[in-house]
Motif scaffolding. Structure first.
Motif, PDB file in Angstrom:
ATOM      1  N   VAL A  72      34.998  39.547  43.640  1.00 47.84           N
ATOM      2  CA  VAL A  72      33.731  39.633  44.366  1.00 47.84           C
ATOM      3  C   VAL A  72      32.940  38.342  44.191  1.00 47.84           C
ATOM      4  O   VAL A  72      32.425  37.767  45.162  1.00 47.84           O
ATOM      5  CB  VAL A  72      32.912  40.852  43.885  1.00 47.84           C
ATOM      6  CG1 VAL A  72      31.515  40.832  44.520  1.00 47.84           C
ATOM      7  CG2 VAL A  72      33.632  42.149  44.220  1.00 47.84           C
ATOM      8  N   GLU A  73      32.864  37.884  42.949  1.00 46.97           N
ATOM      9  CA  GLU A  73      32.151  36.637  42.656  1.00 46.97           C
ATOM     10  C   GLU A  73      32.783  35.453  43.379  1.00 46.97           C
ATOM     11  O   GLU A  73      32.093  34.624  43.983  1.00 46.97           O
ATOM     12  CB  GLU A  73      32.173  36.403  41.145  1.00 46.97           C
ATOM     13  CG  GLU A  73      31.598  35.084  40.682  1.00 46.97           C
ATOM     14  CD  GLU A  73      31.855  34.849  39.194  1.00 46.97           C
ATOM     15  OE1 GLU A  73      32.516  33.840  38.864  1.00 46.97           O
ATOM     16  OE2 GLU A  73      31.429  35.690  38.380  1.00 46.97           O
ATOM     17  N   ILE A 103      37.424  39.026  52.119  1.00 45.22           N
ATOM     18  CA  ILE A 103      37.100  40.320  51.518  1.00 45.22           C
ATOM     19  C   ILE A 103      37.781  40.423  50.153  1.00 45.22           C
ATOM     20  O   ILE A 103      39.001  40.244  50.059  1.00 45.22           O
ATOM     21  CB  ILE A 103      37.563  41.496  52.401  1.00 45.22           C
ATOM     22  CG1 ILE A 103      36.829  41.496  53.738  1.00 45.22           C
ATOM     23  CG2 ILE A 103      37.352  42.830  51.677  1.00 45.22           C
ATOM     24  CD1 ILE A 103      35.366  41.861  53.670  1.00 45.22           C
ATOM     25  N   PRO A 104      37.027  40.721  49.091  1.00 47.22           N
ATOM     26  CA  PRO A 104      37.648  40.921  47.773  1.00 47.22           C
ATOM     27  C   PRO A 104      38.400  42.247  47.731  1.00 47.22           C
ATOM     28  O   PRO A 104      37.860  43.291  48.103  1.00 47.22           O
ATOM     29  CB  PRO A 104      36.443  40.922  46.821  1.00 47.22           C
ATOM     30  CG  PRO A 104      35.285  41.350  47.661  1.00 47.22           C
ATOM     31  CD  PRO A 104      35.559  40.854  49.050  1.00 47.22           C
ATOM     32  N   MET A 105      39.638  42.215  47.276  1.00 46.77           N
ATOM     33  CA  MET A 105      40.478  43.407  47.309  1.00 46.77           C
ATOM     34  C   MET A 105      40.012  44.501  46.358  1.00 46.77           C
ATOM     35  O   MET A 105      40.334  45.670  46.551  1.00 46.77           O
ATOM     36  CB  MET A 105      41.923  43.020  47.001  1.00 46.77           C
ATOM     37  CG  MET A 105      42.616  42.246  48.103  1.00 46.77           C
ATOM     38  SD  MET A 105      43.081  43.281  49.507  1.00 46.77           S
ATOM     39  CE  MET A 105      44.527  44.116  48.841  1.00 46.77           C
ATOM     40  N   SER A 106      39.262  44.157  45.328  1.00 45.16           N
ATOM     41  CA  SER A 106      38.848  45.169  44.354  1.00 45.16           C
ATOM     42  C   SER A 106      38.011  46.272  44.986  1.00 45.16           C
ATOM     43  O   SER A 106      37.988  47.405  44.490  1.00 45.16           O
ATOM     44  CB  SER A 106      38.070  44.524  43.203  1.00 45.16           C
ATOM     45  OG  SER A 106      36.838  43.980  43.656  1.00 45.16           O
ATOM     46  N   VAL A 107      37.309  45.969  46.086  1.00 42.92           N
ATOM     47  CA  VAL A 107      36.453  46.986  46.712  1.00 42.92           C
ATOM     48  C   VAL A 107      37.284  48.119  47.309  1.00 42.92           C
ATOM     49  O   VAL A 107      36.756  49.201  47.574  1.00 42.92           O
ATOM     50  CB  VAL A 107      35.544  46.372  47.797  1.00 42.92           C
ATOM     51  CG1 VAL A 107      34.664  45.286  47.213  1.00 42.92           C
ATOM     52  CG2 VAL A 107      36.349  45.838  48.970  1.00 42.92           C
ATOM     53  N   PHE A 108      38.568  47.889  47.530  1.00 43.55           N
ATOM     54  CA  PHE A 108      39.450  48.917  48.070  1.00 43.55           C
ATOM     55  C   PHE A 108      40.185  49.673  46.965  1.00 43.55           C
ATOM     56  O   PHE A 108      40.914  50.627  47.242  1.00 43.55           O
ATOM     57  CB  PHE A 108      40.501  48.293  48.998  1.00 43.55           C
ATOM     58  CG  PHE A 108      39.937  47.501  50.141  1.00 43.55           C
ATOM     59  CD1 PHE A 108      39.260  48.117  51.168  1.00 43.55           C
ATOM     60  CD2 PHE A 108      40.099  46.124  50.192  1.00 43.55           C
ATOM     61  CE1 PHE A 108      38.755  47.387  52.235  1.00 43.55           C
ATOM     62  CE2 PHE A 108      39.602  45.381  51.256  1.00 43.55           C
ATOM     63  CZ  PHE A 108      38.925  46.017  52.277  1.00 43.55           C
ATOM     64  N   ASN A 109      40.063  49.222  45.723  1.00 42.24           N
ATOM     65  CA  ASN A 109      40.841  49.766  44.613  1.00 42.24           C
ATOM     66  C   ASN A 109      40.074  50.830  43.839  1.00 42.24           C
ATOM     67  O   ASN A 109      38.844  50.862  43.846  1.00 42.24           O
ATOM     68  CB  ASN A 109      41.242  48.643  43.641  1.00 42.24           C
ATOM     69  CG  ASN A 109      42.482  47.910  44.085  1.00 42.24           C
ATOM     70  OD1 ASN A 109      43.360  48.481  44.719  1.00 42.24           O
ATOM     71  ND2 ASN A 109      42.558  46.624  43.753  1.00 42.24           N
ATOM     72  N   GLU A 110      40.819  51.673  43.140  1.00 42.42           N
ATOM     73  CA  GLU A 110      40.221  52.661  42.260  1.00 42.42           C
ATOM     74  C   GLU A 110      39.468  51.965  41.136  1.00 42.42           C
ATOM     75  O   GLU A 110      40.008  51.078  40.473  1.00 42.42           O
ATOM     76  CB  GLU A 110      41.321  53.570  41.685  1.00 42.42           C
ATOM     77  CG  GLU A 110      40.820  54.730  40.857  1.00 42.42           C
ATOM     78  CD  GLU A 110      40.136  55.800  41.691  1.00 42.42           C
ATOM     79  OE1 GLU A 110      39.556  56.715  41.085  1.00 42.42           O
ATOM     80  OE2 GLU A 110      40.191  55.735  42.942  1.00 42.42           O
ATOM     81  N   GLN A 111      38.216  52.363  40.957  1.00 40.38           N
ATOM     82  CA  GLN A 111      37.351  51.815  39.911  1.00 40.38           C
ATOM     83  C   GLN A 111      37.250  50.285  39.970  1.00 40.38           C
ATOM     84  O   GLN A 111      37.086  49.621  38.950  1.00 40.38           O
ATOM     85  CB  GLN A 111      37.833  52.273  38.526  1.00 40.38           C
ATOM     86  CG  GLN A 111      37.782  53.793  38.352  1.00 40.38           C
ATOM     87  CD  GLN A 111      38.251  54.249  36.993  1.00 40.38           C
ATOM     88  OE1 GLN A 111      38.973  53.542  36.290  1.00 40.38           O
ATOM     89  NE2 GLN A 111      37.835  55.444  36.609  1.00 40.38           N
ATOM     90  N   GLY A 112      37.355  49.757  41.179  1.00 38.77           N
ATOM     91  CA  GLY A 112      37.166  48.326  41.383  1.00 38.77           C
ATOM     92  C   GLY A 112      38.169  47.452  40.658  1.00 38.77           C
ATOM     93  O   GLY A 112      37.846  46.319  40.278  1.00 38.77           O
ATOM     94  N   LYS A 113      39.404  47.941  40.488  1.00 41.12           N
ATOM     95  CA  LYS A 113      40.436  47.156  39.793  1.00 41.12           C
ATOM     96  C   LYS A 113      40.585  45.786  40.456  1.00 41.12           C
ATOM     97  O   LYS A 113      40.797  45.680  41.658  1.00 41.12           O
ATOM     98  CB  LYS A 113      41.765  47.892  39.801  1.00 41.12           C
ATOM     99  CG  LYS A 113      42.885  47.198  39.038  1.00 41.12           C
ATOM    100  CD  LYS A 113      44.129  48.080  39.021  1.00 41.12           C
ATOM    101  CE  LYS A 113      45.245  47.425  38.216  1.00 41.12           C
ATOM    102  NZ  LYS A 113      45.802  46.252  38.883  1.00 41.12           N
ATOM    103  N   ASP A 114      40.489  44.741  39.645  1.00 40.26           N
ATOM    104  CA  ASP A 114      40.466  43.373  40.148  1.00 40.26           C
ATOM    105  C   ASP A 114      41.792  42.674  39.854  1.00 40.26           C
ATOM    106  O   ASP A 114      42.091  42.340  38.711  1.00 40.26           O
ATOM    107  CB  ASP A 114      39.306  42.611  39.495  1.00 40.26           C
ATOM    108  CG  ASP A 114      39.128  41.203  40.048  1.00 40.26           C
ATOM    109  OD1 ASP A 114      39.918  40.780  40.909  1.00 40.26           O
ATOM    110  OD2 ASP A 114      38.178  40.524  39.610  1.00 40.26           O
ATOM    111  N   ASP A 115      42.589  42.474  40.903  1.00 41.77           N
ATOM    112  CA  ASP A 115      43.882  41.792  40.768  1.00 41.77           C
ATOM    113  C   ASP A 115      43.805  40.322  41.164  1.00 41.77           C
ATOM    114  O   ASP A 115      44.829  39.674  41.350  1.00 41.77           O
ATOM    115  CB  ASP A 115      44.943  42.491  41.627  1.00 41.77           C
ATOM    116  CG  ASP A 115      45.235  43.905  41.161  1.00 41.77           C
ATOM    117  OD1 ASP A 115      45.475  44.087  39.954  1.00 41.77           O
ATOM    118  OD2 ASP A 115      45.215  44.828  42.005  1.00 41.77           O
ATOM    119  N   LYS A 116      42.582  39.814  41.322  1.00 40.36           N
ATOM    120  CA  LYS A 116      42.375  38.419  41.719  1.00 40.36           C
ATOM    121  C   LYS A 116      43.003  38.131  43.092  1.00 40.36           C
ATOM    122  O   LYS A 116      43.768  37.194  43.280  1.00 40.36           O
ATOM    123  CB  LYS A 116      42.940  37.435  40.679  1.00 40.36           C
ATOM    124  CG  LYS A 116      42.555  37.740  39.242  1.00 40.36           C
ATOM    125  CD  LYS A 116      41.066  37.723  39.030  1.00 40.36           C
ATOM    126  CE  LYS A 116      40.708  38.022  37.571  1.00 40.36           C
ATOM    127  NZ  LYS A 116      39.281  38.325  37.375  1.00 40.36           N
TER     128      LYS A 116
END
Length: 380
Positions: A329-330, A344-357
């Motif tokens: 997101v940052e 679009i940051p992919m974490s927004v589509f993931n469970e609990q905002g999982k961030d895969d960079k």
């Protein structure tokens, strides 16, 4: 006033946020999924012709009969399956309205709905609005494949619906025939409804075949297939889509649909009915978008982003773990504000905002825009 929100954790969608940020900083917008080129002039002219010919009052509730017949013929032509135009096809105000109406029709308090994440952002809130419980199945980056053993272990007597999306937004992956056979085995002899979001069915690459739920008889008997003319014909602002399902399911759908939008834009329906008479208008889409995908990836070949080539849709996911340890997101906001490129940051589509960079980029743009975007990415 005192009231309790039904969606207390939901704010503006990431698409609204990133598009607003893009506009504010005059950035190239590869965030929101829309083409920046116009529809075929022939289709636009057909809308004008329909309006001038008097198609300006309500269409019938399920949709213009000529359009439903054209959709039925398309399924016969592409998949050698039949949906009756009078009882098994309904034209909707875009695919999202179809999805919302399907969920609202069948999901009751405490019904469980299996969703594969990352997932398009309209599924989960729609389930929650009607008291349903989302059961998330993670699709792990960078390949985003389904763990069917996990799906099997997640299904319970409360499972009412499974939502699939192929080609998949946001990852650009495609379900295989084996994937669909696994889904068939797990839902056979159950009362589970399958909602198959197939809005990118005509945008699939490298010789892969779209595995529609209608190709598998047992799945077809329990499935809604949702499609989008907006995605197919470069006119997302028209909000035109449709869904298909067996008569017993569609009868229930129409009970809700009639009190939601009742009927959708009539002259556009008539125009689409005429335009669909020439199958090349949708059969040539895969080649068109594959050229754009390949051009975009060629342009950024020497960048520091990691890439698993998109199999379908007009989205490409790029990894940035070799560039920064910051959150997606940052990084996406910084890329927009400081470099002039929105994603679009992919974490927004993931469970609990999982961030895969990972960031998602839309390549449904003119080559000039793709070149400008690539120049920015190559400098990061």
């Amino acid at each position: 006033m005192s009231y309790k929100s039904k969606l207390p954790h939901v704010g503006d969608s990431i698409f609204s946020v990133m598009s607003a940020l893009s506009n504010k900083h005059n950035a190239i917008n590869l965030a929101q999924g829309f083409p920046n080129f116009k529809s075929d002039q022939k289709l636009i002219d057909l809308v004008c012709k329909a309006m001038n010919s008097g198609y300006n009052q309500y269409a019938t509730m399920p949709g213009n009969s000529e359009l439903r017949q054209a959709i039925s013929k398309k399924f016969e032509h592409l998949y050698n399956v039949t949906y009756h135009p009078e009882t098994e096809i309904t034209v909707t105000a875009g695919a999202t309205q179809a999805i919302f109406t399907i969920i609202s029709t069948f999901i009751k308090q405490d019904d469980e709905v299996i969703i594969f994440k990352p997932a398009y952002d309209c599924y989960e809130p729609s389930v929650e609005l009607f008291g349903g419980v989302v059961k998330s199945i993670p699709l792990h980056a960078p390949n985003y494949r389904v763990d069917w053993e996990l799906v099997k272990n997640t299904i319970t007597h409360k499972t009412k619906m499974i939502i699939i999306n192929t080609p998949h937004n946001p990852s650009g992956t495609v379900l295989s025939e084996q994937d669909m056979l696994q889904l068939h085995r797990l839902t056979e002899n159950t009362d589970i409804i399958v909602l198959s979001d197939e809005v990118y069915e005509h945008i699939i690459f490298d010789g892969l075949k779209h595995q529609s739920a209608c190709l598998f008889p047992d799945l077809k008997s329990r499935s809604f297939i949702v499609a989008s003319f907006g995605k197919t014909f470069h006119n997302t602002g028209w909000k035109m889509g449709y869904c298909c399902a067996p008569k017993d399911l569609m009868d229930e759908f129409k009970k809700v649909h009639q009190f939601n939008v009742f009927a959708v834009n009539h002259p556009m329906q008539k125009a689409l009915a005429d335009y669909l008479q020439e199958p090349s208008h949708y059969l040539e889409l895969s080649e068109f978008y594959q050229e754009k995908r390949d051009y975009f990836l060629k342009l950024i070949h020497d960048s520091r982003f990691q890439c698993n080539t998109s199999q379908g849709t007009y989205f490409q996911v790029l990894g940035f773990s070799g560039i920064t340890n910051g959150s997606d997101v940052e990084f996406s906001k910084r890329l927009t504000i400081e470099n002039g490129l929105a994603s679009i940051p992919m974490s927004v589509f993931n469970e609990q905002g999982k961030d895969d960079k990972m960031l998602r980029f839309c390549f449904a743009k003119t080559n000039e825009i793709l070149e400008q975007a690539a120049e920015i990415l190559n400098k990061i």
